[in-house]
Design a protein around this motif. Structure first.
Motif, short mmCIF file in Angstrom:
data_model
loop_
_atom_site.label_atom_id
_atom_site.label_comp_id
_atom_site.label_asym_id
_atom_site.label_seq_id
_atom_site.Cartn_x
_atom_site.Cartn_y
_atom_site.Cartn_z
N LYS A 1 18.35 15.93 -1.42
CA LYS A 1 18.87 15.31 -2.59
C LYS A 1 17.45 14.90 -3.58
N GLY A 2 16.30 15.38 -3.07
CA GLY A 2 15.27 14.99 -3.74
C GLY A 2 14.73 13.69 -3.71
N ILE A 3 15.29 13.04 -2.63
CA ILE A 3 14.74 11.80 -2.65
C ILE A 3 13.56 11.34 -1.49
N LEU A 4 12.28 11.02 -2.05
CA LEU A 4 11.18 10.85 -1.28
C LEU A 4 11.60 9.86 -0.19
N TYR A 5 11.30 10.09 1.21
CA TYR A 5 11.56 9.00 2.24
C TYR A 5 10.15 8.69 2.82
N LYS B 1 -7.88 -1.72 8.25
CA LYS B 1 -6.77 -0.94 8.90
C LYS B 1 -5.61 -0.82 8.34
N THR B 2 -5.01 -1.97 7.63
CA THR B 2 -3.75 -1.85 6.92
C THR B 2 -3.86 -1.06 5.76
N LYS B 3 -4.92 -1.21 5.01
CA LYS B 3 -5.16 -0.15 3.77
C LYS B 3 -4.94 1.08 4.08
N ALA B 4 -5.27 1.66 5.45
CA ALA B 4 -5.17 3.16 5.67
C ALA B 4 -3.95 3.69 5.81
N ILE B 5 -2.82 2.64 5.62
CA ILE B 5 -1.40 3.04 5.29
C ILE B 5 -1.30 3.91 4.27
N TYR B 6 -1.89 3.51 3.47
CA TYR B 6 -1.70 4.25 2.08
C TYR B 6 -1.99 5.80 2.10
N HIS C 1 0.87 -1.00 0.14
CA HIS C 1 -0.01 0.00 -0.06
C HIS C 1 0.93 1.35 0.16
N ALA C 2 2.00 1.18 0.64
CA ALA C 2 3.18 2.35 0.90
C ALA C 2 3.49 2.42 -0.55
N LEU C 3 4.08 1.62 -1.22
CA LEU C 3 4.39 1.86 -2.66
C LEU C 3 3.45 2.30 -3.45
N GLU C 4 2.11 1.98 -3.50
CA GLU C 4 1.25 2.31 -4.28
C GLU C 4 0.85 3.76 -4.05
N ALA C 5 0.81 4.29 -2.74
CA ALA C 5 0.86 5.71 -2.38
C ALA C 5 1.82 6.52 -2.96
N THR C 6 3.20 6.18 -2.82
CA THR C 6 4.53 6.63 -3.41
C THR C 6 4.34 6.69 -4.82
N ASN C 7 4.09 5.58 -5.41
CA ASN C 7 3.78 5.98 -7.03
C ASN C 7 2.79 6.75 -7.40
N GLU C 8 1.73 6.96 -6.69
CA GLU C 8 0.64 7.92 -7.05
C GLU C 8 1.17 9.31 -6.83
N LYS D 1 20.63 6.24 -6.10
CA LYS D 1 20.14 6.89 -7.48
C LYS D 1 18.58 6.82 -7.64
N VAL D 2 17.88 6.30 -6.58
CA VAL D 2 16.34 6.24 -6.73
C VAL D 2 15.58 7.42 -6.47
N ARG D 3 14.21 7.33 -6.71
CA ARG D 3 13.40 8.57 -6.66
C ARG D 3 12.86 8.62 -5.13
N ALA D 4 12.76 7.32 -4.64
CA ALA D 4 12.03 7.03 -3.20
C ALA D 4 12.69 6.08 -2.30
N ILE D 5 12.34 5.91 -1.14
CA ILE D 5 12.84 4.77 -0.19
C ILE D 5 11.57 4.33 0.54
N VAL D 6 11.16 3.34 0.44
CA VAL D 6 9.86 2.93 0.97
C VAL D 6 9.95 1.36 1.31
N GLY D 7 10.37 0.96 2.72
CA GLY D 7 10.61 -0.31 3.06
C GLY D 7 10.26 -0.78 4.44
N SER D 8 10.29 -1.96 5.04
CA SER D 8 9.88 -2.44 6.10
C SER D 8 10.87 -2.49 6.96
#
Ligand SMILES: NC(=O)C1=CN([C@@H]2O[C@H](COP(=O)(O)OP(=O)(O)OC[C@H]3O[C@@H](n4cnc5c(N)ncnc54)[C@H](O)[C@@H]3O)[C@@H](O)[C@H]2O)C=CC1
Ligand SMILES: O=C(O)CCC(=O)C(=O)O
Length: 384
Positions: free
Chosen positions: A295-299, A328-333, A170-177, A271-278
């Motif tokens: 650096k313009g990297i979204l964390y 409740k987990t979907k709310a992470i987005y 869900h967090a990756l989807e929100a970041t892509n959006e 070199k990435v645009r974002a960092i989204v991990g567990s």
């Protein structure tokens, strides 16, 4: 009598000021020592403003007690933030067991650990983390009810890493959006560090979505498994060397192994645009959030991204309900997307935006903790 009293005073060691300074942000730290089973563990309770402390137990071959203490203090503080940001009535705690999970485990060791947890009488609930499995906690559960994330057959909600991985997705989807105005996972490239309980499931779901992923792990078996899995999907997989993961040319870096991996040595390579991990505590220091921002990297703040497992194990104490956990987990987005927007609006880092939210939740509860409210705190469905 007076002489005895003086003698007693003489043998009392002076208070070790440094130890108390080290744990100054924490309510309680308990050292657990059981020579019969070889158990050496530390339980840290950071803050119980919102409710009893909740957090997993990590087993790791720490090189020193100081290293283990530092880890458990950082992890338990993170749990206070994670509970508050997820709207849960729990506080922050965590435990570490000093030992090699491949060699030093035994049922007796986890039963002894369960006895120490029980002695806290509900101030601390725990379950799995890196290096521990639900089977270990079936042993601990024989000694205490204050265990969560145990298998369904024992009345629990099962493997919490499934929900953690779902939250990461869900967090990756929100970041892509937010970044690309398109939340389709399959259109992006990802670099995953660690294919353990969480990372493997994230990798599987990305491959199924047709994404291109770069992966690294110290364990050759999981690398083999994921490559076999990739053949049944439209996704593409590339293995990279352990340290090369930082400089991989991908859209998003997904750390799913150890903490403190965003540091002075690695940050310049990204070199990435974002960092989204567990991974818990990905940033070595708060300054690294500023550097990423510059650096313009979204964390994506780790404690927002990886809250799925916590949401599941906390929910279990109301009686397991997988549908409620999904919602409740979907709310992470939404929560992550709001943090991105808030940070942009206030020109602050995403970590500061998330921390502000946490501080307001804690302050609100402190105001509510008056004479009347104490008796009305939620009652959990503790298994007998
Ligand atoms: N399991 C869960 O539900 C949750 C886990 N987390 C965090 O997510 C991270 C991963 O957790 P799990 O998947 O449960 O752990 P795990 O122990 O199952 O997996 C970790 C994986 O990382 C690999 N690894 C270790 N060091 C590495 C390195 N330098 N380079 C590449 N790979 C490396 C290991 O070989 C292993 O496959 C941890 O930081 C944990 O605290 C956070 C919230 C919940
Ligand atoms: O995920 C779990 O099982 C417990 C929660 C936790 O320890 C964590 O989120 O780090």
């Amino acid at each position: 009598m007076e002489v005895v009293f003086l003698k007693q005073l003489e043998i009392v060691k002076p208070i070790e000021k440094n130890t108390f300074e080290t744990i100054a942000n924490h309510e309680q730290v308990m050292f657990c020592n059981d020579p019969a089973t070889g158990l050496q563990a530390i339980i840290a309770i950071h803050d119980t403003t919102l409710g009893p402390a909740l957090g997993g137990t990590r087993m790791y071959p720490y090189e020193s007690v100081d290293e283990a203490l530092e880890d458990v203090l950082r992890l338990s503080e993170g749990m206070t933030y994670k509970c508050a940001a997820s709207g849960l009535d729990f506080g922050g705690g965590k435990a570490v067991i000093i030992g090699d999970p491949k060699k030093d485990k035994s049922p007796a060791l986890f039963r002894a650990f369960g006895q120490f947890v029980d002695s806290l009488n509900g101030r601390f609930y725990t379950g799995t983390d890196m290096g521990t499995t639900t089977d270990d906690f079936v042993e601990a559960y024989k000694e205490t009810n204050f265990i969560n994330g145990i298998p369904e057959a024992y009345g629990g909600s099962g493997d919490s890493s499934i929900s953690t991985a779902r939250g990461v997705i869900h967090a990756l989807e929100a970041t892509n959006e937010y970044l690309f105005k398109n939340n389709d996972l399959g259109t992006r490239t990802y670099a995953i560090q660690g294919l353990g309980k969480v990372g493997y499931k994230v990798a599987e779901q990305l491959l199924e979505a047709g994404a291109q992923i770069y992966v690294t792990d110290l364990n050759q078996d999981v690398l083999r498994q994921i490559k076999t899995k990739a053949k049944d999907t439209n996704g593409e997989i590339h293995e990279v060397e352990s340290n090369a993961i930082y400089s991989t040319n991908a859209d998003i870096f997904i750390p799913c192994a150890m903490g403190a991996i965003i540091n002075d040595q690695t940050i310049g390579q990204l070199k990435v645009r974002a960092i989204v991990g567990s991974a818990n505590n990905q940033l070595q220091t708060l300054n690294h959030a500023k550097t990423l921002h510059e650096k313009g990297i979204l964390y994506a703040p780790d404690y927002i991204v990886n809250a799925g497992g916590l949401i599941q194990v906390a929910d279990e104490l109301y009686g397991p309900n997988s549908k409620r956990v999904l919602v409740k987990t979907k709310a992470i987005y939404r929560s992550l997307y709001d943090i991105y927007q808030q940070a942009e609006m206030d020109a602050i880092t995403t970590v500061e935006a998330a921390n502000r939210k946490v501080r307001s939740v804690l302050d609100e509860q402190r105001n509510r903790n008056n004479f009347y409210s104490r008796k009305r705190r939620p009652k959990w469905n503790i298994r007998e």
